[in-house]
Motif scaffolding. Structure first.
Motif, PDB file in Angstrom:
ATOM      1  N   ASP A  50       0.707  -1.201   0.100  1.00  0.00           N
ATOM      2  CA  ASP A  50      -0.003   0.046  -0.067  1.00  0.00           C
ATOM      3  C   ASP A  50       0.819   1.412  -0.029  1.00  0.00           C
ATOM      4  O   ASP A  50       2.107   1.363   0.525  1.00  0.00           O
ATOM      5  CB  ASP A  50      -0.872  -0.064   1.133  1.00  0.00           C
ATOM      6  N   TYR A  51       0.245   2.278  -0.613  1.00  0.00           N
ATOM      7  CA  TYR A  51       1.249   3.332  -0.744  1.00  0.00           C
ATOM      8  C   TYR A  51       0.566   4.878  -0.583  1.00  0.00           C
ATOM      9  O   TYR A  51      -0.677   4.990  -0.152  1.00  0.00           O
ATOM     10  CB  TYR A  51       1.873   3.511  -2.121  1.00  0.00           C
ATOM     11  N   ARG A  52       1.400   5.802  -0.598  1.00  0.00           N
ATOM     12  CA  ARG A  52       0.895   7.278  -0.328  1.00  0.00           C
ATOM     13  C   ARG A  52       1.357   8.047  -1.392  1.00  0.00           C
ATOM     14  O   ARG A  52       2.569   7.912  -2.147  1.00  0.00           O
ATOM     15  CB  ARG A  52       1.705   7.855   1.287  1.00  0.00           C
ATOM     16  N   LEU A  53       0.339   8.946  -2.098  1.00  0.00           N
ATOM     17  CA  LEU A  53       0.702   9.745  -3.231  1.00  0.00           C
ATOM     18  C   LEU A  53       0.423  11.118  -2.626  1.00  0.00           C
ATOM     19  O   LEU A  53      -0.692  11.472  -2.084  1.00  0.00           O
ATOM     20  CB  LEU A  53      -0.359   9.336  -4.490  1.00  0.00           C
ATOM     21  N   GLU A  54       1.617  11.938  -2.964  1.00  0.00           N
ATOM     22  CA  GLU A  54       1.379  13.433  -2.661  1.00  0.00           C
ATOM     23  C   GLU A  54       1.504  14.008  -3.708  1.00  0.00           C
ATOM     24  O   GLU A  54       1.917  13.982  -4.882  1.00  0.00           O
ATOM     25  CB  GLU A  54       2.832  13.541  -1.567  1.00  0.00           C
ATOM     26  N   CYS A  55       0.609  15.398  -3.589  1.00  0.00           N
ATOM     27  CA  CYS A  55       0.839  16.436  -4.830  1.00  0.00           C
ATOM     28  C   CYS A  55       0.918  17.733  -4.200  1.00  0.00           C
ATOM     29  O   CYS A  55      -0.048  18.216  -3.137  1.00  0.00           O
ATOM     30  CB  CYS A  55      -0.632  16.221  -5.667  1.00  0.00           C
TER      31      CYS A  55
END
Length: 167
Positions: A113-118
């Motif tokens: 599972d992962y985290r996406l940052e913008c």
């Protein structure tokens, strides 16, 4: 199911100075973009000027058992669109946003599972967009997306998003 060419109804703007309820925005987004419920988005949050999504790997697997590049690309494009749309809404503006250019660099396999940052590419980008909107009623912003699996940076992406004139 909506037919092609039929826009989804807009989400009403939040009350002035209130900001969006991100759970309500996510629910609306899942209706507006039929692909989204299949991409494993668990939730979203703001951290200063950065929009963060938490995602599950399971619905985004490729044949090797790691993150499928097409899913990751779609997610990086969509979080940028969401950042821009939410930013506009916070300014009391309801304008259409489109991605005009996007690129991705895959740096490591996504194995969990992962985290996406913008966030904006630089600290002046949002102010620049504000000026463009005030002067011309339309504008562009460059956003950077980074995907982390634990502490490993797996993907860096960049996208240019255009805010179209109000209809």
């Amino acid at each position: 199911m909506r037919s092609p060419g039929i826009p989804h109804p807009r989400l009403p703007l939040p009350d002035a100075e209130q900001g969006d309820d991100l759970a309500a925005f996510q629910a609306w987004l899942e209706e507006a973009i039929p692909l989204l419920p299949h991409l494993g988005l668990e939730g979203m949050a703001w951290q200063d000027d950065m929009l963060v999504w938490e995602l599950r790997l399971a619905p985004n697997l490729n044949d090797k058992g790691t993150g499928f590049g097409g899913s990751l690309t779609a997610q990086s494009t969509l979080i940028g669109w969401s950042w821009t749309t939410l930013w506009l809404r916070a300014q009391g503006r309801q304008q259409d946003v489109v991605v005009t250019e996007a690129s991705q660099r895959f740096l490591a396999p996504v194995r969990g599972d992962y985290r996406l940052e913008c966030r904006p590419q630089d600290k002046y980008a949002a102010a620049g967009l504000s000026e463009q909107l005030a002067d011309r009623g339309k504008g562009r912003i460059t956003l950077v997306q980074r995907l982390y699996c634990d502490r490993t940076l797996c993907l860096e992406a960049c996208g240019d998003y255009a805010v179209l004139p109000a209809r």
